[in-house]
Design an enzyme around this catalytic site. Structure first.
Site, PDB file in Angstrom:
ATOM      1  CG  ASP A 253      -2.087   0.953   1.137  1.00 27.01           C
ATOM      2  OD1 ASP A 253      -2.249   1.593   0.078  1.00 27.01           O
ATOM      3  OD2 ASP A 253      -2.847   1.052   2.115  1.00 27.01           O
ATOM      4  N   GLY A 254       0.296   2.354  -0.347  1.00 29.53           N
ATOM      5  CA  GLY A 254       0.986   3.630  -0.300  1.00 29.53           C
ATOM      6  C   GLY A 254       0.843   4.297   1.057  1.00 29.53           C
TER       7      GLY A 254
ATOM      8  CD  GLU B 103      -5.589   2.534   3.479  1.00 29.45           C
ATOM      9  OE1 GLU B 103      -5.688   2.895   2.300  1.00 29.45           O
ATOM     10  OE2 GLU B 103      -5.210   3.303   4.389  1.00 29.45           O
TER      11      GLU B 103
END
Length: 222
Positions: free
Chosen positions: A85-86, A107
């Site tokens: 993920d960013g 997330e």
């Protein structure tokens, strides 16, 4: 090299961390979208994915990549092999601020269910201390004013994200103007407030490795 080109390079570099035959956790946002596009080139090598948002699930499915519910995935495997993920920003301790897209709770759940978290960013996301990017907090609507008051007491300027409801049916309060020198302590403190689902500091679920795109290529930060 443009910012998008740097994002694309780190997204492609993250493929090296994908374990063949495993279930992969996939994040949300512009850089994660580029990773999804890259992952499509090896979709037959993995068992499936777990998405951190409805938008990510839709993009994965659009590429013909299998998407599993996390509960179903964890009945098949003890944990996801990797979460990719960013981030909206990261500090020298690989603590992150996430949630600009509003998917912070899911997330954080997927990151916690994974053996390793690979964070993919471009160099504009590196900061000395978290706080340059407004800190998102997912809040049950009834607790809005309670959380707003506590955030203001910390020296921040809390603003309800207008016209936005999370995939979980809650609101986001973005707290501007913080300088976060002890990421873990603030993460714990905010998460102890009744009505807070979670906040966007990822310290407990911080990155194991940061892949950072630069004009000279991808830098790996352990």
């Amino acid at each position: 090299m443009t910012q998008d080109e740097m994002k694309r390079k780190v997204a492609e570099a993250a493929l090296e961390y994908v374990v063949k035959g495993s279930i992969v956790g996939v994040g949300t946002g512009s850089t994660a979208n580029m990773f999804i596009d890259a992952l499509a080139t090896m979709k037959d090598d993995i068992r499936g994915t777990v998405a951190s948002s409805e938008a990510t699930a839709k993009r994965l499915a659009g590429h013909g990549i299998p998407v599993l519910d996390l509960n179903d995935a964890l009945k098949q495997v003890a944990s996801l092999s990797v979460y990719i993920d960013g981030a909206d920003e990261f500090d020298t301790g690989k603590n992150l601020t996430k949630g600009g897209g509003g998917a912070l709770t899911r997330e954080k759940i997927v990151a916690a269910a994974s053996d390793k978290f690979i964070c993919i960013v471009d160099e504009t996301k590196r900061v000395k201390h978290l706080g340059a990017f407004p800190l998102p907090i997912e809040v049950i609507p009834m607790a809005r004013e309670l959380v707003m008051g506590i955030a203001a007491g910390l020296g921040g300027k809390p603003v309800v994200r207008e016209g936005f409801i999370t995939d979980n049916g809650n609101i986001i309060i973005d707290v501007h103007g913080l300088v976060i020198t002890d990421a873990r302590a603030l993460e714990d403190s905010l998460n102890s407030v009744p009505g807070v689902v979670t906040n966007g500091i990822f310290s407990h679920q911080g990155a194991d490795v940061v892949l950072m795109g630069t004009p000279n290529g991808v830098e790996t930060i352990h």
